[in-house]
Design a protein around this motif. Sequence first.
Motif, PDB file in Angstrom:
ATOM      1  N   TYR A 180       1.085  -0.949  -0.106  1.00  0.00           N
ATOM      2  CA  TYR A 180       0.622  -0.096   0.149  1.00  0.00           C
ATOM      3  C   TYR A 180       0.787   1.084   0.575  1.00  0.00           C
ATOM      4  O   TYR A 180       1.801   1.549   0.105  1.00  0.00           O
ATOM      5  CB  TYR A 180      -0.976  -0.046   1.303  1.00  0.00           C
ATOM      6  N   PRO A 181       0.302   2.503  -0.770  1.00  0.00           N
ATOM      7  CA  PRO A 181       1.609   3.417  -1.271  1.00  0.00           C
ATOM      8  C   PRO A 181       1.199   3.992   0.379  1.00  0.00           C
ATOM      9  O   PRO A 181       0.200   4.287   0.655  1.00  0.00           O
ATOM     10  CB  PRO A 181       0.689   3.798  -1.990  1.00  0.00           C
ATOM     11  N   VAL A 182       2.358   4.954   1.208  1.00  0.00           N
ATOM     12  CA  VAL A 182       2.004   6.034   1.776  1.00  0.00           C
ATOM     13  C   VAL A 182       2.681   7.100   1.361  1.00  0.00           C
ATOM     14  O   VAL A 182       3.987   7.208   0.966  1.00  0.00           O
ATOM     15  CB  VAL A 182       2.988   5.462   3.635  1.00  0.00           C
ATOM     16  N   GLY A 183       2.083   8.229   2.055  1.00  0.00           N
ATOM     17  CA  GLY A 183       2.978   9.609   1.525  1.00  0.00           C
ATOM     18  C   GLY A 183       1.796  10.838   2.085  1.00  0.00           C
ATOM     19  O   GLY A 183       1.313  10.524   3.653  1.00  0.00           O
ATOM     20  N   ARG A 184       1.800  12.058   2.117  1.00  0.00           N
ATOM     21  CA  ARG A 184       1.081  13.195   2.378  1.00  0.00           C
ATOM     22  C   ARG A 184      -0.093  12.651   2.599  1.00  0.00           C
ATOM     23  O   ARG A 184      -0.776  12.800   1.685  1.00  0.00           O
ATOM     24  CB  ARG A 184       1.632  14.057   1.848  1.00  0.00           C
ATOM     25  N   SER A 185      -0.508  13.130   3.776  1.00  0.00           N
ATOM     26  CA  SER A 185      -2.442  13.305   3.503  1.00  0.00           C
ATOM     27  C   SER A 185      -2.724  14.215   4.342  1.00  0.00           C
ATOM     28  O   SER A 185      -2.934  14.488   5.035  1.00  0.00           O
ATOM     29  CB  SER A 185      -2.028  12.235   5.467  1.00  0.00           C
ATOM     30  N   ARG A 186      -3.976  14.444   3.351  1.00  0.00           N
ATOM     31  CA  ARG A 186      -4.201  15.853   3.526  1.00  0.00           C
ATOM     32  C   ARG A 186      -6.003  15.410   4.872  1.00  0.00           C
ATOM     33  O   ARG A 186      -5.832  16.890   5.693  1.00  0.00           O
ATOM     34  CB  ARG A 186      -5.288  16.073   2.031  1.00  0.00           C
ATOM     35  N   GLY A 187      -5.945  14.473   4.697  1.00  0.00           N
ATOM     36  CA  GLY A 187      -6.892  14.319   6.338  1.00  0.00           C
ATOM     37  C   GLY A 187      -6.119  14.410   7.528  1.00  0.00           C
ATOM     38  O   GLY A 187      -6.741  14.979   8.126  1.00  0.00           O
ATOM     39  N   ALA A 188      -4.789  13.629   7.137  1.00  0.00           N
ATOM     40  CA  ALA A 188      -3.972  14.228   9.206  1.00  0.00           C
ATOM     41  C   ALA A 188      -3.351  15.868   8.697  1.00  0.00           C
ATOM     42  O   ALA A 188      -3.700  15.805  10.228  1.00  0.00           O
ATOM     43  CB  ALA A 188      -2.929  13.219   8.464  1.00  0.00           C
ATOM     44  N   THR A 189      -3.578  16.401   7.965  1.00  0.00           N
ATOM     45  CA  THR A 189      -3.167  17.351   7.738  1.00  0.00           C
ATOM     46  C   THR A 189      -4.544  18.596   8.310  1.00  0.00           C
ATOM     47  O   THR A 189      -4.435  18.917   9.233  1.00  0.00           O
ATOM     48  CB  THR A 189      -2.571  17.944   6.765  1.00  0.00           C
TER      49      THR A 189
ATOM     50  N   LEU B  28      -5.211   5.392  15.469  1.00  0.00           N
ATOM     51  CA  LEU B  28      -6.809   5.552  15.253  1.00  0.00           C
ATOM     52  C   LEU B  28      -6.882   5.198  13.822  1.00  0.00           C
ATOM     53  O   LEU B  28      -6.539   5.051  13.138  1.00  0.00           O
ATOM     54  CB  LEU B  28      -5.999   7.635  15.123  1.00  0.00           C
ATOM     55  N   ASP B  29      -8.246   5.683  14.138  1.00  0.00           N
ATOM     56  CA  ASP B  29      -9.282   4.276  12.838  1.00  0.00           C
ATOM     57  C   ASP B  29     -10.547   5.183  12.965  1.00  0.00           C
ATOM     58  O   ASP B  29     -11.427   5.358  13.396  1.00  0.00           O
ATOM     59  CB  ASP B  29      -9.256   3.177  12.920  1.00  0.00           C
ATOM     60  N   PHE B  30      -9.751   6.432  11.498  1.00  0.00           N
ATOM     61  CA  PHE B  30     -11.620   7.060  11.117  1.00  0.00           C
ATOM     62  C   PHE B  30     -12.285   6.495   9.931  1.00  0.00           C
ATOM     63  O   PHE B  30     -13.411   6.930   9.031  1.00  0.00           O
ATOM     64  CB  PHE B  30     -10.858   8.122  10.896  1.00  0.00           C
ATOM     65  N   GLN B  31     -12.450   4.687   9.576  1.00  0.00           N
ATOM     66  CA  GLN B  31     -12.503   3.834   8.714  1.00  0.00           C
ATOM     67  C   GLN B  31     -11.904   4.834   7.280  1.00  0.00           C
ATOM     68  O   GLN B  31     -11.039   3.670   6.422  1.00  0.00           O
ATOM     69  CB  GLN B  31     -13.807   4.648   8.674  1.00  0.00           C
ATOM     70  N   SER B  32     -11.803   5.607   6.918  1.00  0.00           N
ATOM     71  CA  SER B  32     -10.943   6.458   5.727  1.00  0.00           C
ATOM     72  C   SER B  32      -9.346   6.852   5.356  1.00  0.00           C
ATOM     73  O   SER B  32      -9.172   7.061   4.961  1.00  0.00           O
ATOM     74  CB  SER B  32     -11.815   7.150   4.589  1.00  0.00           C
ATOM     75  N   LEU B  33      -9.415   6.750   7.197  1.00  0.00           N
ATOM     76  CA  LEU B  33      -8.105   7.493   7.504  1.00  0.00           C
ATOM     77  C   LEU B  33      -7.480   6.341   8.117  1.00  0.00           C
ATOM     78  O   LEU B  33      -8.466   6.658   9.842  1.00  0.00           O
ATOM     79  CB  LEU B  33      -8.423   9.072   7.940  1.00  0.00           C
ATOM     80  N   MET B  34      -6.058   6.896   8.553  1.00  0.00           N
ATOM     81  CA  MET B  34      -5.654   5.360  10.049  1.00  0.00           C
ATOM     82  C   MET B  34      -4.162   5.643  10.138  1.00  0.00           C
ATOM     83  O   MET B  34      -3.676   6.147   9.700  1.00  0.00           O
ATOM     84  CB  MET B  34      -5.542   4.300   9.325  1.00  0.00           C
ATOM     85  N   LEU B  35      -4.425   5.691  11.795  1.00  0.00           N
ATOM     86  CA  LEU B  35      -2.678   6.235  12.297  1.00  0.00           C
ATOM     87  C   LEU B  35      -2.416   5.036  13.005  1.00  0.00           C
ATOM     88  O   LEU B  35      -2.558   4.399  14.213  1.00  0.00           O
ATOM     89  CB  LEU B  35      -2.559   7.350  13.002  1.00  0.00           C
TER      90      LEU B  35
END
Length: 160
Positions: free
Chosen positions: A9-18, A99-106
């Motif tokens: 799975y690709p990992v990069g900058r996350s707009r949701g995390a920002t 953290l799990d926001f369903q479409s965003l995970m830490l």
Amino acid sequence: MHGAPSVTYPVGRSRGATRILVVLWALGALCAGASCYLFDSAGWRHVLLVASVLFAGVAAGFGLRQEGVGVLHFDGLCWSLTGGPASRGVHAARASVALDFQSLMLLCLSEPGRARRWIWIEHRAMPERWRDLRRAVYSRAPSAASAAEPWRATAPADAP
């Protein structure tokens, strides 16, 4: 029960995390501003409070800038991360969900003898592999005993 699928799975900058980080920083700045407004004794405490808010914003900005692009891989037993800041890869790590926001995970990647790595993973990076990634993250790691003797994994504990 079958093990979790291997997944890349690709990992990069996350707009949701920002967005989350900016909102949390803004709330902290708002509380600091309200504190400075409500309490009259303007002195070193207010200067320290404002300086800490500014420092937190600058540190968060630098942290977001250093967040690099990489690839997260699960082979069925352990996790690895290639690429990223300063090309410091992670190999043979365990992943746990912070953290799990369903479409965003830490995720927290912990490798024996090294510092933990925290990475944000977004659904939008590769939607077709998102469910596989979630299954892999939430699966239990297979133990050496159950891999050697699969019948023991399903037998009751009090069985002879």
